[in-house]
Each structure stands twice: as C-alpha cells, then as structure tokens.
Scaffold this motif. Sequence first.
Motif, PDB file in Angstrom:
ATOM      1  N   TYR A   1      44.728  32.027  39.813  1.00 16.03           N
ATOM      2  CA  TYR A   1      43.758  32.057  40.913  1.00 16.03           C
ATOM      3  C   TYR A   1      43.115  30.704  41.210  1.00 16.03           C
ATOM      4  O   TYR A   1      42.817  30.415  42.365  1.00 16.03           O
ATOM      5  CB  TYR A   1      42.688  33.100  40.661  1.00 16.03           C
ATOM      6  N   LYS A   2      42.894  29.878  40.224  1.00 17.43           N
ATOM      7  CA  LYS A   2      42.303  28.561  40.494  1.00 17.43           C
ATOM      8  C   LYS A   2      43.187  27.796  41.474  1.00 17.43           C
ATOM      9  O   LYS A   2      42.711  27.291  42.500  1.00 17.43           O
ATOM     10  CB  LYS A   2      42.119  27.769  39.201  1.00 17.43           C
ATOM     11  N   ALA A   3      44.468  27.732  41.186  1.00 20.11           N
ATOM     12  CA  ALA A   3      45.409  27.033  42.066  1.00 20.11           C
ATOM     13  C   ALA A   3      45.575  27.768  43.402  1.00 20.11           C
ATOM     14  O   ALA A   3      45.717  27.134  44.451  1.00 20.11           O
ATOM     15  CB  ALA A   3      46.762  26.878  41.380  1.00 20.11           C
ATOM     16  N   VAL A   4      45.537  29.082  43.361  1.00 22.13           N
ATOM     17  CA  VAL A   4      45.697  29.890  44.566  1.00 22.13           C
ATOM     18  C   VAL A   4      44.564  29.616  45.552  1.00 22.13           C
ATOM     19  O   VAL A   4      44.800  29.406  46.748  1.00 22.13           O
ATOM     20  CB  VAL A   4      45.757  31.391  44.198  1.00 22.13           C
ATOM     21  N   PHE A   5      43.332  29.589  45.052  1.00 16.19           N
ATOM     22  CA  PHE A   5      42.201  29.338  45.946  1.00 16.19           C
ATOM     23  C   PHE A   5      42.233  27.919  46.504  1.00 16.19           C
ATOM     24  O   PHE A   5      41.823  27.692  47.646  1.00 16.19           O
ATOM     25  CB  PHE A   5      40.878  29.648  45.257  1.00 16.19           C
ATOM     26  N   GLU A   6      42.729  26.977  45.750  1.00  8.72           N
ATOM     27  CA  GLU A   6      42.886  25.614  46.268  1.00  8.72           C
ATOM     28  C   GLU A   6      43.851  25.598  47.451  1.00  8.72           C
ATOM     29  O   GLU A   6      43.610  24.922  48.458  1.00  8.72           O
ATOM     30  CB  GLU A   6      43.382  24.675  45.166  1.00  8.72           C
TER      31      GLU A   6
ATOM     32  N   LYS B   1      45.781  46.289  44.586  1.00  5.30           N
ATOM     33  CA  LYS B   1      44.854  47.214  43.931  1.00  5.30           C
ATOM     34  C   LYS B   1      44.303  46.620  42.639  1.00  5.30           C
ATOM     35  O   LYS B   1      43.103  46.646  42.389  1.00  5.30           O
ATOM     36  CB  LYS B   1      45.557  48.545  43.664  1.00  5.30           C
ATOM     37  N   ALA B   2      45.174  46.049  41.824  1.00  5.32           N
ATOM     38  CA  ALA B   2      44.743  45.455  40.551  1.00  5.32           C
ATOM     39  C   ALA B   2      43.767  44.309  40.780  1.00  5.32           C
ATOM     40  O   ALA B   2      42.742  44.205  40.106  1.00  5.32           O
ATOM     41  CB  ALA B   2      45.950  44.970  39.754  1.00  5.32           C
ATOM     42  N   SER B   3      44.072  43.453  41.743  1.00  9.51           N
ATOM     43  CA  SER B   3      43.215  42.287  41.956  1.00  9.51           C
ATOM     44  C   SER B   3      41.859  42.666  42.545  1.00  9.51           C
ATOM     45  O   SER B   3      40.900  41.927  42.395  1.00  9.51           O
ATOM     46  CB  SER B   3      43.915  41.254  42.837  1.00  9.51           C
ATOM     47  N   GLN B   4      41.763  43.837  43.165  1.00  8.23           N
ATOM     48  CA  GLN B   4      40.493  44.327  43.698  1.00  8.23           C
ATOM     49  C   GLN B   4      39.626  44.990  42.643  1.00  8.23           C
ATOM     50  O   GLN B   4      38.418  45.067  42.811  1.00  8.23           O
ATOM     51  CB  GLN B   4      40.730  45.362  44.800  1.00  8.23           C
TER      52      GLN B   4
ATOM     53  N   THR C   1      47.798  38.951  43.938  1.00 14.12           N
ATOM     54  CA  THR C   1      48.197  40.030  43.049  1.00 14.12           C
ATOM     55  C   THR C   1      47.421  39.923  41.749  1.00 14.12           C
ATOM     56  O   THR C   1      46.468  39.166  41.657  1.00 14.12           O
ATOM     57  CB  THR C   1      49.708  39.968  42.770  1.00 14.12           C
ATOM     58  N   GLY C   2      47.853  40.643  40.743  1.00 12.75           N
ATOM     59  CA  GLY C   2      47.161  40.654  39.463  1.00 12.75           C
ATOM     60  C   GLY C   2      47.478  39.484  38.560  1.00 12.75           C
ATOM     61  O   GLY C   2      47.208  39.529  37.372  1.00 12.75           O
ATOM     62  N   SER C   3      48.015  38.404  39.097  1.00 14.62           N
ATOM     63  CA  SER C   3      48.320  37.218  38.299  1.00 14.62           C
ATOM     64  C   SER C   3      47.083  36.317  38.259  1.00 14.62           C
ATOM     65  O   SER C   3      47.046  35.231  38.821  1.00 14.62           O
ATOM     66  CB  SER C   3      49.514  36.486  38.904  1.00 14.62           C
ATOM     67  N   PHE C   4      46.042  36.810  37.576  1.00 14.40           N
ATOM     68  CA  PHE C   4      44.716  36.192  37.611  1.00 14.40           C
ATOM     69  C   PHE C   4      44.695  34.753  37.092  1.00 14.40           C
ATOM     70  O   PHE C   4      43.876  33.954  37.529  1.00 14.40           O
ATOM     71  CB  PHE C   4      43.723  37.040  36.815  1.00 14.40           C
ATOM     72  N   CYS C   5      45.588  34.429  36.188  1.00 17.39           N
ATOM     73  CA  CYS C   5      45.599  33.079  35.612  1.00 17.39           C
ATOM     74  C   CYS C   5      45.961  32.018  36.644  1.00 17.39           C
ATOM     75  O   CYS C   5      45.724  30.832  36.423  1.00 17.39           O
ATOM     76  CB  CYS C   5      46.542  33.014  34.414  1.00 17.39           C
TER      77      CYS C   5
ATOM     78  N   ARG D   1      39.363  38.044  31.707  1.00 18.56           N
ATOM     79  CA  ARG D   1      38.785  36.836  31.118  1.00 18.56           C
ATOM     80  C   ARG D   1      38.787  35.673  32.100  1.00 18.56           C
ATOM     81  O   ARG D   1      38.117  34.668  31.893  1.00 18.56           O
ATOM     82  CB  ARG D   1      39.515  36.455  29.830  1.00 18.56           C
ATOM     83  N   PHE D   2      39.524  35.812  33.188  1.00 29.42           N
ATOM     84  CA  PHE D   2      39.579  34.765  34.205  1.00 29.42           C
ATOM     85  C   PHE D   2      38.482  34.921  35.252  1.00 29.42           C
ATOM     86  O   PHE D   2      38.255  34.019  36.043  1.00 29.42           O
ATOM     87  CB  PHE D   2      40.951  34.742  34.886  1.00 29.42           C
ATOM     88  N   GLY D   3      37.836  36.070  35.286  1.00 26.94           N
ATOM     89  CA  GLY D   3      36.748  36.297  36.239  1.00 26.94           C
ATOM     90  C   GLY D   3      36.663  37.746  36.675  1.00 26.94           C
ATOM     91  O   GLY D   3      37.487  38.581  36.290  1.00 26.94           O
ATOM     92  N   LYS D   4      35.655  38.015  37.486  1.00 26.84           N
ATOM     93  CA  LYS D   4      35.423  39.372  37.986  1.00 26.84           C
ATOM     94  C   LYS D   4      36.054  39.553  39.356  1.00 26.84           C
ATOM     95  O   LYS D   4      36.020  38.634  40.193  1.00 26.84           O
ATOM     96  CB  LYS D   4      33.921  39.641  38.074  1.00 26.84           C
ATOM     97  N   ALA D   5      36.597  40.737  39.582  1.00 26.30           N
ATOM     98  CA  ALA D   5      37.265  41.033  40.850  1.00 26.30           C
ATOM     99  C   ALA D   5      36.335  40.783  42.031  1.00 26.30           C
ATOM    100  O   ALA D   5      36.741  40.168  43.030  1.00 26.30           O
ATOM    101  CB  ALA D   5      37.759  42.475  40.847  1.00 26.30           C
ATOM    102  N   ALA D   6      35.088  41.228  41.946  1.00 27.74           N
ATOM    103  CA  ALA D   6      34.140  41.048  43.055  1.00 27.74           C
ATOM    104  C   ALA D   6      33.915  39.566  43.362  1.00 27.74           C
ATOM    105  O   ALA D   6      33.763  39.190  44.534  1.00 27.74           O
ATOM    106  CB  ALA D   6      32.822  41.736  42.730  1.00 27.74           C
ATOM    107  N   ASP D   7      33.912  38.737  42.333  1.00 25.08           N
ATOM    108  CA  ASP D   7      33.726  37.298  42.543  1.00 25.08           C
ATOM    109  C   ASP D   7      34.934  36.678  43.246  1.00 25.08           C
ATOM    110  O   ASP D   7      34.779  35.793  44.095  1.00 25.08           O
ATOM    111  CB  ASP D   7      33.474  36.584  41.211  1.00 25.08           C
TER     112      ASP D   7
END
Length: 75
Positions: free
Chosen positions: A27-32, A50-53, A21-25, A58-64
């Motif tokens: 994502y580091k833990a999520v990808f782990e 939709k938001a995360s796409q 989801t849009g909880s970008f902060c 400041r945490f990164g780009k959606a495409a990345d």
Amino acid sequence: VKNRGCETMLLKGTTIGFALTGSFCTYKAVFEQMERLVNEGATVYPIFSKASQEFDTRFGKAADFIKRAKDITGN
C-alpha cells in the motif's frame, strides 16, 4: 512531468478505476502511484476489495486506507 520548462498534465481528461486488493504490504507504494496519477491530471476512483475494506492488519487499519485514498483522489 516537465516538458521544456512547462508542467504538463499527461493524463488530463482520463478516468481511472484504481483497484486495491488485500496485498496490504504494497500500500505505501500503491498510494504513491495513486498520487502520481492524480498529479498528472487523471480522475481516479479507488475500488477496494472486500478484504481491503474490512481487514485491519499490521500495515494499518482499513478505514485509514479508505480515508487516504479519498484524500488523494477526492472520490
């Protein structure tokens, strides 16, 4: 995971839909955790809100983020 010196695939044969989801902060833990599931044998399908796409933050780009999920899961 090690079991008496042998590698085990705890989730082999399991299919998981992994929603981001849009909880970008987080994502580091999520990808782990996504990597952990794949390493344990699961087939993981990333699902982006939709938001995360669409949102670059400041945490990164959606495409990345989308690319990273595809690189981890192959899906």
